[in-house]
Design a protein around this motif. Structure first.
Motif, PDB file in Angstrom:
ATOM      1  N   UNK A  59       0.737  -1.273  -0.053  1.00 46.17           N
ATOM      2  CA  UNK A  59       0.102  -0.091   0.131  1.00 46.17           C
ATOM      3  C   UNK A  59       0.911   1.274   0.062  1.00 46.17           C
ATOM      4  N   UNK A  60       2.057   1.225   0.724  1.00 49.14           N
ATOM      5  CA  UNK A  60       2.897   2.406   0.648  1.00 49.14           C
ATOM      6  C   UNK A  60       3.463   2.648  -0.734  1.00 49.14           C
ATOM      7  N   UNK A  61       4.008   1.381  -1.550  1.00 50.86           N
ATOM      8  CA  UNK A  61       4.238   1.517  -2.689  1.00 50.86           C
ATOM      9  C   UNK A  61       3.182   2.165  -3.898  1.00 50.86           C
ATOM     10  N   UNK A  62       1.994   1.682  -3.327  1.00 49.71           N
ATOM     11  CA  UNK A  62       0.826   2.422  -4.378  1.00 49.71           C
ATOM     12  C   UNK A  62       0.686   3.731  -4.188  1.00 49.71           C
ATOM     13  N   UNK A  63       0.867   4.390  -3.008  1.00 49.16           N
ATOM     14  CA  UNK A  63       0.762   5.707  -2.582  1.00 49.16           C
ATOM     15  C   UNK A  63       1.842   6.545  -3.410  1.00 49.16           C
ATOM     16  N   UNK A  64       3.086   5.997  -3.201  1.00 47.59           N
ATOM     17  CA  UNK A  64       4.395   6.383  -3.871  1.00 47.59           C
ATOM     18  C   UNK A  64       4.179   6.684  -5.388  1.00 47.59           C
ATOM     19  N   UNK A  65       3.363   5.519  -6.162  1.00 45.33           N
ATOM     20  CA  UNK A  65       3.227   5.620  -7.463  1.00 45.33           C
ATOM     21  C   UNK A  65       2.236   6.551  -7.633  1.00 45.33           C
ATOM     22  N   UNK A  66       1.185   6.880  -6.897  1.00 46.67           N
ATOM     23  CA  UNK A  66       0.173   7.927  -7.346  1.00 46.67           C
ATOM     24  C   UNK A  66       0.638   9.301  -7.363  1.00 46.67           C
ATOM     25  N   UNK A  67       1.716   9.621  -6.530  1.00 47.48           N
ATOM     26  CA  UNK A  67       2.233  10.791  -6.423  1.00 47.48           C
ATOM     27  C   UNK A  67       3.412  10.904  -6.991  1.00 47.48           C
ATOM     28  N   UNK A  68       3.908   9.982  -7.991  1.00 50.61           N
ATOM     29  CA  UNK A  68       5.110  10.012  -8.885  1.00 50.61           C
ATOM     30  C   UNK A  68       6.394   9.985  -8.090  1.00 50.61           C
ATOM     31  N   UNK A  70       9.753   8.743  -5.821  1.00 50.98           N
ATOM     32  CA  UNK A  70      10.878   7.726  -5.578  1.00 50.98           C
ATOM     33  C   UNK A  70      10.524   6.568  -4.725  1.00 50.98           C
ATOM     34  N   UNK A  71      10.388   5.206  -5.037  1.00 50.60           N
ATOM     35  CA  UNK A  71      10.371   4.293  -4.219  1.00 50.60           C
ATOM     36  C   UNK A  71      11.677   3.733  -3.855  1.00 50.60           C
ATOM     37  N   UNK A  72      11.887   3.805  -2.572  1.00 47.81           N
ATOM     38  CA  UNK A  72      13.233   3.256  -1.921  1.00 47.81           C
ATOM     39  C   UNK A  72      13.095   1.845  -1.854  1.00 47.81           C
ATOM     40  N   UNK A  73      13.670   0.980  -2.528  1.00 49.22           N
ATOM     41  CA  UNK A  73      13.589  -0.523  -2.356  1.00 49.22           C
ATOM     42  C   UNK A  73      14.480  -1.054  -1.109  1.00 49.22           C
ATOM     43  N   UNK A  74      15.128  -0.119  -0.569  1.00 52.58           N
ATOM     44  CA  UNK A  74      15.820  -0.256   0.533  1.00 52.58           C
ATOM     45  C   UNK A  74      15.666   0.507   1.596  1.00 52.58           C
ATOM     46  N   UNK A  75      14.777   0.166   2.905  1.00 52.90           N
ATOM     47  CA  UNK A  75      14.563   1.412   3.755  1.00 52.90           C
ATOM     48  C   UNK A  75      14.837   0.523   5.118  1.00 52.90           C
ATOM     49  N   UNK A  76      14.671   1.459   6.270  1.00 55.46           N
ATOM     50  CA  UNK A  76      15.041   1.008   7.639  1.00 55.46           C
ATOM     51  C   UNK A  76      13.887   1.786   8.701  1.00 55.46           C
ATOM     52  N   UNK A 100      10.240   4.594   2.941  1.00 54.41           N
ATOM     53  CA  UNK A 100       9.698   3.872   1.873  1.00 54.41           C
ATOM     54  C   UNK A 100       9.576   4.624   0.629  1.00 54.41           C
ATOM     55  N   UNK A 101       8.969   5.882   0.699  1.00 53.32           N
ATOM     56  CA  UNK A 101       8.522   6.683  -0.213  1.00 53.32           C
ATOM     57  C   UNK A 101       9.397   8.177  -0.099  1.00 53.32           C
ATOM     58  N   UNK A 102      10.204   8.438  -1.234  1.00 56.75           N
ATOM     59  CA  UNK A 102      10.727   9.545  -1.471  1.00 56.75           C
ATOM     60  C   UNK A 102      10.064  10.615  -1.970  1.00 56.75           C
ATOM     61  N   UNK A 103      10.771  11.680  -2.592  1.00 55.13           N
ATOM     62  CA  UNK A 103      10.123  13.023  -2.915  1.00 55.13           C
ATOM     63  C   UNK A 103       9.177  12.746  -4.061  1.00 55.13           C
ATOM     64  N   UNK A 104       7.996  13.363  -3.963  1.00 54.18           N
ATOM     65  CA  UNK A 104       6.851  13.454  -5.049  1.00 54.18           C
ATOM     66  C   UNK A 104       6.352  14.744  -5.102  1.00 54.18           C
ATOM     67  N   UNK A 105       5.324  14.863  -6.114  1.00 56.24           N
ATOM     68  CA  UNK A 105       4.514  16.005  -5.892  1.00 56.24           C
ATOM     69  C   UNK A 105       3.004  15.709  -6.165  1.00 56.24           C
ATOM     70  N   UNK A 106       2.314  16.783  -5.719  1.00 57.39           N
ATOM     71  CA  UNK A 106       0.736  16.788  -5.894  1.00 57.39           C
ATOM     72  C   UNK A 106       0.218  18.117  -6.644  1.00 57.39           C
ATOM     73  N   UNK A 107      -0.598  18.065  -7.466  1.00 56.70           N
ATOM     74  CA  UNK A 107      -0.962  19.410  -8.123  1.00 56.70           C
ATOM     75  C   UNK A 107      -2.517  19.725  -7.366  1.00 56.70           C
ATOM     76  N   UNK A 289       7.601  -4.750  -5.924  1.00 58.67           N
ATOM     77  CA  UNK A 289       7.407  -3.460  -6.523  1.00 58.67           C
ATOM     78  C   UNK A 289       6.250  -3.315  -7.745  1.00 58.67           C
ATOM     79  N   UNK A 290       6.421  -4.268  -8.597  1.00 63.33           N
ATOM     80  CA  UNK A 290       5.516  -4.660  -9.937  1.00 63.33           C
ATOM     81  C   UNK A 290       3.930  -4.547  -9.082  1.00 63.33           C
TER      82      UNK A 290
END
Length: 475
Positions: A59-68, A70-76, A100-107, A289-290
């Motif tokens: 679900x975290x990856x899905x959110x990161x995808x929605x806001x374009x 970066x998805x960090x495949x390695x996180x702590x 898990x989710x890096x920088x993104x944007x929202x219009x 990730x996919x």
């Protein structure tokens, strides 16, 4: 406010709608008896170890995808240490250095202008419990402890409460449309902390910010921000800014409409973050990730599709995609065979316009299939718009019903037989020969009289067909 600029950054906590908690198998269901959805892990008992819920990662990856993002495949995961009654471990498992989710944007759109808001990060963490204050004592319910959260942190890019609300509503819509949270603000599934500061216009410095904690309604968020901006401007103009505006956490008093001090604001160092020794680093493989990259249609995409493929007006498309239930209801109507344009009118104007404040599309008792059938009967000229409104009133009153049975029982079926309509026209014109003569001599307003008489005699002829045949006859 003309001499000052407002700086707003928002931290939004979204409860993810997994079946079980983030680090244990306790259910996440809401409204259970206090302290029943708990186990040694979410109670923080010695020796209990956390096990990460894979669905939270997805679900975290899905959110990161929605806001374009970066998805960090390695996180702590890290331990964030602080002491509150609703946090039995005395630390919260969260993410700090590598989310898990890096920088993104929202219009967002405000006043007809589009603005891009930066999102710094979104990290996974566990929720705390809930303190319940009654009379002279307090209680702690730990059912919510260990519920999975996604904390979404924006850049300080918003310059007004209107922009903040537009951002929050857009975010709220996205998490609901992609299905990662019910985002129920009343139940605390979507809540916000607002960081607010001001500066003189033209100044690029960032001054002391104040955090307003745990806001859970759009109206209160807007009022809290506006009050805090006013308070800070007043302090600045009174030359008391440094004394009165200190870095702190404040609460919004909904009764008085003011913010008040809660505690001093902690810095990252105060939380003594360090990697959680009970949890391995998170490694997202290509398969997960996919899987997470597969998301439902976003509100903006859906809106554009409605305009381009269904021919819906832009303003109507905005209304339809403002709410997940509305969009789902609309799509079910057209899937049942109703015209998209007629469906817009009968859903957003006729049905919603009749529902009382406490009613919603979910509890009004009228299914999208029922409303779709009513719209199709209008399309087929089997019932007039006026008759359809009469039926809709009955459907709302009795919370559903069979459209075709109601049409038959109320005698609302339109007459579409040209022969029957022509016979009625002949009878009306013969009975009103004097008025026919007046009409032909230029008294055009009598046409409405003839239409009314034909409609009365046929008891439900198709008005459009009556008009057409009557014009031919009188022509």
């Amino acid at each position: 406010m003309s001499g000052f600029e407002t700086i707003i950054g928002l931290e939004v906590h979204v409860q993810l709608n997994t079946q079980t908690k983030i680090f244990c198998s306790c259910p996440t269901s809401f409204g259970e008896s206090p302290n029943t959805n708990v186990c040694p892990t979410c109670l923080g008992l010695p020796g209990a170890l956390p096990v990460l819920n894979r669905e939270v990662l997805k679900k975290a990856i899905q959110f990161g995808t929605a806001i374009n993002a970066t998805i960090n495949q390695n996180s702590i995961f890290a331990r964030k240490n602080y002491f509150y009654p609703d946090l039995p471990k005395a630390y919260q498992i969260s993410q700090f250095e590598i989310p898990i989710v890096g920088k993104g944007t929202l219009d967002i759109e405000v006043g007809g202008q589009t603005k891009t808001i930066g999102i710094t990060r979104a990290h996974m963490e566990e929720d705390a419990g809930k303190n319940i204050h009654e009379d002279d004592y307090s209680k702690v319910d730990l059912n919510r402890a260990c519920t999975p959260l996604l904390e979404i942190v924006s850049e300080p890019d918003m310059r007004s409460s209107d922009e903040a609300i537009a951002y929050l509503k857009k975010l709220h819509s996205i998490v609901r449309f992609i299905g990662i949270s019910d985002a129920n603000m009343q139940e605390g599934s979507f809540r916000c902390d607002a960081n607010v500061s001001i500066r003189p216009k033209g100044d690029s410095a960032l001054y002391t910010r104040v955090e307003i904690k745990n806001l859970n309604s759009f109206r209160f968020i807007q009022k809290a921000i506006e009050y805090e901006v006013e308070r800070q401007i007043q302090a600045w103009e009174d030359n008391k800014y440094a004394q009165e505006v200190v870095q702190e956490t404040r609460l919004f008093d909904t009764q008085r409409g003011i913010t008040r001090s809660m505690r001093g604001k902690e810095e990252a160092a105060d939380y003594r973050y360090f990697p959680d020794p009970d949890l391995l680093p998170v490694v997202i493989d290509s398969a997960l990730l996919e899987e997470g990259r597969q998301i439902a249609e976003l509100p903006d995409e859906k809106r554009q599709r409605y305009i381009e493929e269904l021919g819906i007006k832009a303003s109507d498309a905005v209304v339809l995609t403002s709410d997940l239930e509305m969009a789902t209801y609309f799509e079910a109507m057209i899937a049942g065979g109703a015209s998209p344009k007629l469906s817009v009118t009968w859903l957003s104007v006729e049905l919603l316009g009749r529902l009382k404040a406490e009613a919603s599309l979910q509890n009004c008792g009228i299914s999208p299939q029922t409303l779709s059938t009513l719209v199709q009967r209008i399309q087929e000229d089997k019932i007039s718009g006026k008759g359809a409104k009469e039926i809709l009133d009955i459907l709302i009153e009795q919370k559903g019903g069979d459209v075709d049975l109601l049409i038959a029982s109320l005698g609302l079926m339109q007459v579409n037989d040209d022969g029957a309509i022509l016979q009625a026209i002949e009878e009306v014109l013969e009975a009103n020969a004097d008025k026919v003569s007046e009409y032909k001599n230029g008294k055009d307003k009598l046409f409405g009289f003839f239409v009314g008489q034909v409609m009365k005699n046929t008891k439900g002829a198709n008005p459009a067909r009556v008009n057409e045949l009557l014009k031919e006859k009188l022509g």
